[in-house]
Design a protein around this motif. Structure first.
Motif, mmCIF file in Angstrom:
data_model
loop_
_atom_site.group_PDB
_atom_site.id
_atom_site.type_symbol
_atom_site.label_atom_id
_atom_site.label_comp_id
_atom_site.label_asym_id
_atom_site.label_seq_id
_atom_site.Cartn_x
_atom_site.Cartn_y
_atom_site.Cartn_z
ATOM 1 N N LEU A 708 -1.431 15.922 9.743
ATOM 2 C CA LEU A 708 -0.824 15.080 10.774
ATOM 3 C C LEU A 708 -1.719 14.960 12.003
ATOM 4 C CD1 LEU A 708 2.962 16.050 10.716
ATOM 5 C CD2 LEU A 708 1.928 13.903 10.009
ATOM 6 N N GLU A 709 -2.359 16.063 12.351
ATOM 7 C CA GLU A 709 -3.212 16.049 13.530
ATOM 8 C C GLU A 709 -4.215 14.893 13.467
ATOM 9 O OE1 GLU A 709 -5.421 19.758 14.587
ATOM 10 O OE2 GLU A 709 -3.336 20.522 14.542
ATOM 11 N N GLU A 710 -4.882 14.784 12.333
ATOM 12 C CA GLU A 710 -5.894 13.729 12.216
ATOM 13 C C GLU A 710 -5.266 12.368 11.953
ATOM 14 O OE1 GLU A 710 -9.672 14.030 10.153
ATOM 15 O OE2 GLU A 710 -9.199 16.163 9.853
ATOM 16 N N TRP A 711 -4.224 12.422 11.170
ATOM 17 C CA TRP A 711 -3.606 11.173 10.732
ATOM 18 C C TRP A 711 -3.007 10.409 11.906
ATOM 19 C CZ3 TRP A 711 1.768 9.952 8.729
ATOM 20 C CH2 TRP A 711 1.769 8.848 7.865
ATOM 21 N N VAL A 712 -2.315 11.122 12.791
ATOM 22 C CA VAL A 712 -1.672 10.457 13.921
ATOM 23 C C VAL A 712 -2.727 9.876 14.869
ATOM 24 C CG1 VAL A 712 -0.192 10.800 15.936
ATOM 25 C CG2 VAL A 712 0.488 11.741 13.737
ATOM 26 N N LEU A 713 -3.848 10.608 15.039
ATOM 27 C CA LEU A 713 -4.944 10.051 15.845
ATOM 28 C C LEU A 713 -5.416 8.732 15.253
ATOM 29 C CD1 LEU A 713 -7.289 13.037 16.776
ATOM 30 C CD2 LEU A 713 -5.737 11.736 18.253
ATOM 31 N N TYR A 714 -5.558 8.756 13.928
ATOM 32 C CA TYR A 714 -5.991 7.549 13.230
ATOM 33 C C TYR A 714 -4.984 6.408 13.433
ATOM 34 C CZ TYR A 714 -6.169 4.331 9.305
ATOM 35 O OH TYR A 714 -6.160 3.200 8.545
ATOM 36 N N LEU A 715 -3.707 6.733 13.318
ATOM 37 C CA LEU A 715 -2.676 5.697 13.487
ATOM 38 C C LEU A 715 -2.725 5.106 14.897
ATOM 39 C CD1 LEU A 715 0.426 7.338 11.733
ATOM 40 C CD2 LEU A 715 -1.081 5.578 10.807
ATOM 41 N N ARG A 716 -2.938 5.986 15.873
ATOM 42 C CA ARG A 716 -2.962 5.513 17.263
ATOM 43 C C ARG A 716 -4.116 4.552 17.493
ATOM 44 N NH1 ARG A 716 -1.630 11.195 19.585
ATOM 45 N NH2 ARG A 716 0.637 11.085 19.592
ATOM 46 N N GLU A 717 -5.189 4.745 16.725
ATOM 47 C CA GLU A 717 -6.350 3.889 16.943
ATOM 48 C C GLU A 717 -6.339 2.637 16.073
ATOM 49 O OE1 GLU A 717 -9.508 6.768 16.702
ATOM 50 O OE2 GLU A 717 -8.726 7.550 18.609
ATOM 51 N N ASN A 718 -5.436 2.578 15.123
ATOM 52 C CA ASN A 718 -5.396 1.431 14.220
ATOM 53 C C ASN A 718 -5.103 0.138 15.000
ATOM 54 O OD1 ASN A 718 -4.501 -0.571 12.328
ATOM 55 N ND2 ASN A 718 -4.267 1.071 10.828
ATOM 56 N N LYS A 719 -5.960 -0.859 14.765
ATOM 57 C CA LYS A 719 -5.835 -2.131 15.491
ATOM 58 C C LYS A 719 -4.479 -2.808 15.272
ATOM 59 C CE LYS A 719 -10.125 -2.860 17.221
ATOM 60 N NZ LYS A 719 -10.408 -1.403 17.131
ATOM 61 N N LEU A 720 -3.956 -2.624 14.047
ATOM 62 C CA LEU A 720 -2.671 -3.255 13.756
ATOM 63 C C LEU A 720 -1.544 -2.708 14.631
ATOM 64 C CD1 LEU A 720 -2.750 -3.488 9.889
ATOM 65 C CD2 LEU A 720 -2.170 -5.376 11.414
ATOM 66 N N GLY A 721 -1.815 -1.566 15.245
ATOM 67 C CA GLY A 721 -0.821 -0.940 16.113
ATOM 68 C C GLY A 721 -0.348 -1.853 17.229
ATOM 69 N N GLN A 722 -1.147 -2.885 17.548
ATOM 70 C CA GLN A 722 -0.699 -3.819 18.582
ATOM 71 C C GLN A 722 0.435 -4.719 18.086
ATOM 72 O OE1 GLN A 722 -4.405 -5.639 19.585
ATOM 73 N NE2 GLN A 722 -5.069 -3.853 20.754
ATOM 74 N N LYS A 723 0.412 -4.970 16.779
ATOM 75 C CA LYS A 723 1.452 -5.842 16.222
ATOM 76 C C LYS A 723 2.604 -5.042 15.625
ATOM 77 C CE LYS A 723 -1.611 -9.635 14.988
ATOM 78 N NZ LYS A 723 -2.888 -9.550 14.258
ATOM 79 N N VAL A 724 2.282 -3.824 15.237
ATOM 80 C CA VAL A 724 3.270 -3.022 14.514
ATOM 81 C C VAL A 724 3.774 -1.886 15.396
ATOM 82 C CG1 VAL A 724 3.647 -1.579 12.471
ATOM 83 C CG2 VAL A 724 2.089 -3.529 12.349
ATOM 84 N N LYS A 725 5.074 -1.780 15.503
ATOM 85 C CA LYS A 725 5.663 -0.636 16.202
ATOM 86 C C LYS A 725 5.899 0.466 15.183
ATOM 87 C CE LYS A 725 9.412 -0.650 18.775
ATOM 88 N NZ LYS A 725 10.721 -1.200 19.180
ATOM 89 N N TRP A 726 5.424 1.660 15.472
ATOM 90 C CA TRP A 726 5.620 2.721 14.477
ATOM 91 C C TRP A 726 6.002 4.034 15.135
ATOM 92 C CZ3 TRP A 726 2.344 6.882 15.138
ATOM 93 C CH2 TRP A 726 1.177 6.648 15.905
ATOM 94 N N VAL A 727 6.643 4.883 14.366
ATOM 95 C CA VAL A 727 6.940 6.240 14.819
ATOM 96 C C VAL A 727 6.754 7.214 13.667
ATOM 97 C CG1 VAL A 727 8.629 5.649 16.598
ATOM 98 C CG2 VAL A 727 9.402 6.025 14.259
ATOM 99 N N VAL A 728 6.370 8.424 14.054
ATOM 100 C CA VAL A 728 6.279 9.490 13.067
ATOM 101 C C VAL A 728 7.459 10.416 13.298
ATOM 102 C CG1 VAL A 728 4.980 11.571 12.466
ATOM 103 C CG2 VAL A 728 3.791 9.393 12.759
#
Ligand code: ADP
Ligand code: ZN
Ligand code: ZN
Length: 735
Positions: A708-728
């Motif tokens: 999770l440590e690495e994965w969440v960092l990756y998710l935060r940096e994902n460009k699609l994050g601007q269009k997609v709202k997400w939560v873990v």
């Protein structure tokens, strides 16, 4: 550099998992103080989480803080808790801290101490009694009954009886019935309850916990409603408070924190300062209570989930009542589970923690009974009801596949209700909260009203002749004819509480019926009102979804009718049957007290289902052990650890692309983790957003956290994050 720099590390309410450096010229700034700082073009409120004399930012570029609030709002222990939560739930530290402190503080308001008044009846009033009140003054009457009961009530308790309590108090004052005294927080006088002698189960439980002294030890205190758990809590608190400086935190589900529970504790701890922390307090009250806890003045703190974050310098014991209750899990923002955070806190402060319930969550049951020795939790059991003359209700299943059912009611149940009416006893008709609302159906083409923004059906509100979406609030007029085929034969199907009420009114026109639905049980006022009405026998039949509150005896309630719960038996949510069992156990516990024998009728098409078999014999243990076997085979919690990634966007393609990338990343990061394909949840669309989610599963919590440590960092940096709202969601309860 000549001048020593004072650099503050400031946590801000922004979705970035880092802290920000600011300058100050005040050398005495401490961790835990609020500041106002410039952030971009805005001013923001932040919290100091570190003080340093160096920064990686050039000193010229460092900005200065604008304001500093003198109050230190948390201590080192709380900071440890915030750090743990931020790391474990993978939520930014600033947002973690700022969601855990009382909101009033965020506005940087100055200290406010509220003046409190206590009200009691005058001797004249006590002599005359309720019967001397003018007729039809129900609120007046209720207030007087409550005052007779409790001897003395504060404003919060009066408000919970009626929002118009002030008017009633004025009326009573004019009649010479009321005395008003200014209260300091610890001089309340409540009705003395007789202090019972502990039975052997209770004594054993108490001894076992006390034997471990003041060290960290988690305990499951297992026993049915009425078995005397609360009495054990009280004795434990008494012991803990023998120390000169000690504080005890009692965590309860929101719905259980009633004035009755509060006054039971007050009557046993008259000499101590007791405060409550929950969402029905005014901001001022909450802040005052919180400060009393933080300063160590309050010795007993009874609160709902958020109170686990309250700084308490002398915390010596944590008690969690109704440990299994899903309301301990926060479902938005920082998705923490107050029980798990409490266990971390108890461990970190090296104090005992006692979790009581009649129906433990399977995770807790597993930890207390099934893990290898030494077990994670100590296991203590109270095996019978503490009051001798109360018995368990008899539970019967009515096979609705073999019986005629009239608008939801089988003849057996109708007869049973009629029997209660004749005997002047009360009935409770219970329907499972989830998914049983009436929808409008066209008899000729099967058209049903659907929400255009969510994948849900619109719920019929007959009285207002409206169709409403219970997910997004969309609301429209009920059509006269079918929008699809023009047929005028539209009828509501499914059992809503409203339809049940209509049916019961038709069947029993003389009965006094009260319907309580999800919204009306939310407030403490409504709940308290309901309890008083039941106690005064102003109600014959109660219809509701979750009247499961603790600490309330309905002395005249002798029948519980459970309508259709069958969908929960075969729900795709693997926790549905666990929840159903605990709900039915609790609701059954409402029936039958002292000298009236209780009966529970469950209408089902599956009368031989193991869940009902276990319920009939009040055998949680057997049921839980069978469920554990199933969970082991199916590789579900508590045998594995789960994480849910939920995503939504206007366009499904964006959601799916985001989740697919997330899935591939997770697969690449670790081979110890099972990564499932993205799927649509039951509610595919919500408020116009397309939704999907994926699940990660691991048998090792450590491995999962590492990923999770690495994965969440990756998710935060994902460009699609601007269009997609997400939560873990770590350790999700709902899927
Ligand atoms: P629980 O918290 O398990 O529902 P309580 O502690 O509220 O149970 O006890 C239920 C009722 O029994 C209360 O009215 C309480 O005062 C009473 N009670 C508890 N322990 C004893 C005891 N040892 N002897 C007699 N009455 C008891
Ligand atoms: Zn039609
Ligand atoms: Zn909707």
């Amino acid at each position: 550099m000549t001048d020593a720099l004072h650099i503050l590390k400031v946590a801000l309410d922004v979705p970035l998992d880092r802290v920000f450096d600011y300058k100050t010229d005040n050398p005495n700034t401490q961790i835990g103080q609020y500041v106002v700082v410039p952030f971009g073009a805005r001013k923001m409120i932040g919290v100091v989480v570190g003080v340093s004399d160096t920064s990686s930012i050039e000193s010229k570029k460092l900005k200065s803080i604008i304001r500093l609030d003198p109050e230190v709002i948390f201590d080192e222990e709380s900071f440890k808790l915030f750090q743990f939560c931020s790391q474990y739930y993978h939520y930014p530290i600033g947002q973690t801290i700022l969601s855990a402190v009382p909101s009033r503080l965020k506005k940087l308001n100055t200290r406010a101490m509220v003046k409190k008044y206590l009200y009691r009846l005058t001797p004249k009033a006590l002599q005359l009694g309720v019967d001397q009140l003018p007729p039809r003054q129900t609120i007046l009457k209720r207030i007087v009954v409550a005052l007779i009961d409790a001897k003395e009530l504060d404003e919060a308790s009066l408000r919970s009886i009626s929002s118009t309590w002030k008017k009633s108090i004025e009326t009573l004052d004019e009649m010479g019935w009321i005395e008003k005294n200014e209260a300091t927080l610890d001089d309340k006088v409540y009705k003395e309850a007789p202090i019972p002698l502990l039975n052997s189960d209770q004594q054993e439980a108490l001894d076992a916990i006390l034997e471990k002294k003041q060290k960290f030890a988690p305990w499951l205190l297992y026993g049915i409603t009425g078995s005397g758990k609360t009495e054990v809590y009280i004795r434990l608190i008494e012991e803990a408070l023998k120390k000169e400086h000690a504080q005890v935190l009692v965590l309860v589900p929101e719905i259980n924190l009633t004035p009755q529970l509060e006054s039971r504790f007050r009557s046993r701890f008259e000499k101590f300062t007791l405060v409550t922390l929950h969402s029905h307090l005014t901001d001022n009250e909450r802040l005052t209570h919180w400060r009393l806890a933080k300063e160590g003045t309050a010795q007993i703190i009874i609160g709902t989930r958020l109170s686990i974050f309250t700084p308490m310098p002398h915390l010596s014991l944590i008690i969690i009542d109704e440990e299994h209750d899903a309301s301990f899990k926060q479902q938005e923002g920082l998705r923490y589970h107050a029980r798990d955070v409490a266990i971390f806190r108890a461990k970190s402060e090296n104090i005992p923690i006692v979790m009581g319930t009649a129906t433990p969550s399977l995770e807790t049951w597993f930890n207390a009974t099934k893990t290898k020795d030494p077990k994670k939790f100590g296991f203590l059991k109270l095996s019978s009801r503490a009051v001798e003359d109360s018995t368990l209700p008899e539970i019967k299943c009515i096979d609705i596949s073999k019986s005629t059912v009239l608008k939801g009611f089988s003849p057996y149940l109708i007869d049973a209700i009629r029997d209660r009416l004749n005997k002047k006893e009360q009935s409770l008709i219970f329907i499972n909260r989830r998914g049983f609302a009436p929808v409008l159906l066209c008899a000729s083409c099967q058209w049903t009203g659907k929400c255009h923004r969510c994948s849900s059906r619109l719920v019929v509100h007959l009285n207002q002749k409206r169709l409403r979406c219970h997910h997004c609030g969309h609301d429209e007029k009920m059509p006269q004819q079918c929008p699809s085929c023009g047929n005028t034969d539209l009828y509501p199907t499914g059992l809503g509480t409203q339809r049940i009420e209509e049916t019961l009114k038709e069947l029993f026109p003389e009965a006094r019926i009260l319907r309580v639905d999800r919204d009306s049980t939310k407030t403490k006022e409504a709940l308290n009102d309901l309890f008083l009405k039941m106690k005064n026998r102003e109600i014959d039949i109660l219809i509701g979804t979750q009247m499961l509150s603790k600490g309330h005896d309905f002395p005249y309630l002798s029948l519980v009718g459970v309508l259709d719960t069958d969908q929960a038996l075969y729900s795709p949510d693997f926790r549905a049957s666990e929840r159903l069992f605990s709900q039915l156990m609790q609701v059954s516990g409402r029936a039958g007290r002292a000298n009236i024998k209780g009966e529970v009728y469950i209408q089902t098409a599956f009368p031989n289902h193991p869940l009902f078999e276990a319920l009939k014999t009040h055998d949680y243990e057997h049921f839980a052990n069978e469920l554990l076997k199933e969970r082991a085979l199916a590789e579900l919690s508590p045998f594995v650890f789960l994480v849910l990634l939920k995503a939504e966007a206007h366009q499904l393609t964006h959601v799916m692309q985001f989740l697919n990338e997330a899935m591939i990343k997770a697969q690449n990061l670790s081979h110890q983790i099972t990564v499932y394909n993205p799927v649509r949840p039951m509610m595919e669309r919500l408020k116009g957003m397309e939704r999907a989610q994926l699940v990660l599963q691991a048998s090792s919590r450590v491995a999962l956290q590492k990923l999770l440590e690495e994965w969440v960092l990756y998710l935060r940096e994902n460009k699609l994050g601007q269009k997609v709202k997400w939560v873990v969601d770590v350790d999700p309860l709902e899927f």
